[in-house]
Motif scaffolding. Sequence first.
Motif, PDB file in Angstrom:
ATOM      1  N   TYR B  29       0.882  -1.162  -0.209  1.00  0.00           N
ATOM      2  CA  TYR B  29       0.123  -0.024   0.049  1.00  0.00           C
ATOM      3  C   TYR B  29       0.900   1.142  -0.133  1.00  0.00           C
ATOM      4  CZ  TYR B  29      -2.877   3.809   1.691  1.00  0.00           C
ATOM      5  OH  TYR B  29      -3.443   5.440   1.758  1.00  0.00           O
ATOM      6  N   ASN B  33       1.074   4.313  -2.519  1.00  0.00           N
ATOM      7  CA  ASN B  33       0.745   5.710  -1.837  1.00  0.00           C
ATOM      8  C   ASN B  33       1.862   6.714  -2.116  1.00  0.00           C
ATOM      9  OD1 ASN B  33      -0.138   7.796   0.012  1.00  0.00           O
ATOM     10  ND2 ASN B  33       0.740   7.009   1.553  1.00  0.00           N
ATOM     11  N   HIS B  48       2.150  11.607   4.834  1.00  0.00           N
ATOM     12  CA  HIS B  48       0.767  11.355   4.307  1.00  0.00           C
ATOM     13  C   HIS B  48       0.252  10.113   4.059  1.00  0.00           C
ATOM     14  CE1 HIS B  48       0.388  15.901   2.553  1.00  0.00           C
ATOM     15  NE2 HIS B  48       1.306  15.896   3.738  1.00  0.00           N
ATOM     16  N   PHE B  50      -2.563   9.143   3.225  1.00  0.00           N
ATOM     17  CA  PHE B  50      -3.291   8.885   1.836  1.00  0.00           C
ATOM     18  C   PHE B  50      -2.978   9.883   1.018  1.00  0.00           C
ATOM     19  CE2 PHE B  50      -5.903   7.971   5.719  1.00  0.00           C
ATOM     20  CZ  PHE B  50      -6.234   6.758   5.659  1.00  0.00           C
TER      21      PHE B  50
END
Lengths: 295, 276
Positions: B29, B33, B48, B50
């Motif tokens: 992930y 991202n 961050h 997301f």
Amino acid sequence: MSSTRGGRWTAWAFLAPVTVYLLACYAYPLYRNVELSLRRYTVRSFVSGGAPFAGLDNYRDVVTHPTFGPALAHTAVFTAVSLLCQFTLGLALAVFFHRHFPLSRTLRALFLVPWLLPLIVSASTWSWLLNSEAGVVNAALGALGLDPVNWLTSPRWSLVSVIVANIWIGIPFNLVVLHSGLQAIPTDVYEAAALDGASGSQRFWRITFPLLRPVSAITLLLGLIYTLKVFDIIWIMTRGGPTDSSTTFATWSYRLGFGSLLPEFGPGAAVGNLLIVVALIGGLSYVRAQRRQRW
Amino acid sequence: MVTRGPARAAWWRTGLGVVFTALMLFPVYWMVNVSFTREGDLRADPPHLFPVDGTVDGYRVVLREQLPYLGTSLLVGLGTVALTVALAAPAGYALAKLRPVGGGALSFVLLIAQMVPGIIMAMGFYAIYLRLGVLNSAAGLVLADSTIAVPFGVLIFTAFMSGIPDEVLQAALVDGAGRWRTFRSVVLPLSRGSIITVSLFAFLWAWSDFLFASTLDAGGASRPITLGIYRYIGNNNQEWNAIMATAVVASVPATVLLIVAQRYVAAGVTAGAVKD
């Protein structure tokens, strides 16, 4: 049909391509590698030939080199810790996924992703996760009130970092193989144990673990062979550094042969050959143990 | 209550399973991202979580700079698949069904071959290719990459083809087909599943190979995507969004194959490990 004489020889017509291939693409490179390790090569003689025979000098140089001790220790620690953690976590997850529950199949399939990604992808992702300034791991430590760690750039942590990444890559394989091993255990054994009032942990240690032994053995063997070879992850994350702190035989051999402008092919080949001896001892002792068990 | 108990326990397991999977896939992930993060936000503190206010700049860079590398990887991958299947399928048939003199010894050699570390093969190949002047060629890389897959391929084909009933092959022979015809028109069509498994792994291994690429194909015009990524990192590139975007693109084949051919992947992982 297979016992006729004609059949036996036509078989070799089908085997001829792979036999030629094995000679050309395995035996010959291996022979060249042994030859490299027994001669004193320079860049020029590497191209034009005619390097003087040096006997075991390269091996002596390698064994007495200051990198030898650390590389040996790191190879052993890297391999042992990776195998132990991958196997334990893989087995725990296999037992967890053994009971069917909604989505269990899908989640198990997702677990394969890290294993299928190109190693350079995993290694560079981990490099960025563990980056000293901008990495999310240090940010998480900071959120917990802990000091940041120089995961890849301090000699204390570099080996730990590459081991963690390697465990992450190895878990899926252990999970899948051990899971299919679990499925091969007949369910009535468990039912009988449950009738006898065996507890969950008793069932695991008295039934699952012993019956899973053959599958565990092959999983660990394949893991051993694979882990001894690991090169990409370490090289991409730390290049074996800083100052040899994560150097293993595989990265050392690569560094000698290809890692600098002045390649030392002889010593590099010698290190590689030491590595193959270790892998073969591991593999053959497994094959022997397996045979003894069968007959 | 009696019927709801187990059902509730099962959902509790699903919850735990989702947590485990999320933990495991977090690095993946994170790669995605970061690939969408703006360059100015890459070193934000805290990072961050997301890609809000994200960008596809990283992917623009990939399209601009990495397409040739991707093309080479595709070519090398397909070449490796073709070579591997062509060598391993007939060998598997012979070992499984024709029981040749010395077949056992050959199987043993193939087992040993899988134990040889890649770095040793790379050094041997390098010495040979340098002499022959075939360094930096896609064909040379195909030949080297195939060494990862051929022993595995023979193993899979042998295991699978042993399961084809002798009567089927006998019938073909009685009908006047030679061994080659039998192999081509009976055995191969029946082995479609194992051909897919072997092809899939041969492709993924060739696609993922970094060791042979960096030793045998580091200089020429036809370099694979693994070297494209490595070049980014090696140049001390700070555009990690572009690096991660390349990584995401390089992961596409693995992901696609896992989705469309999951059961063949699982067959490949467990073959050899779990037999009888």
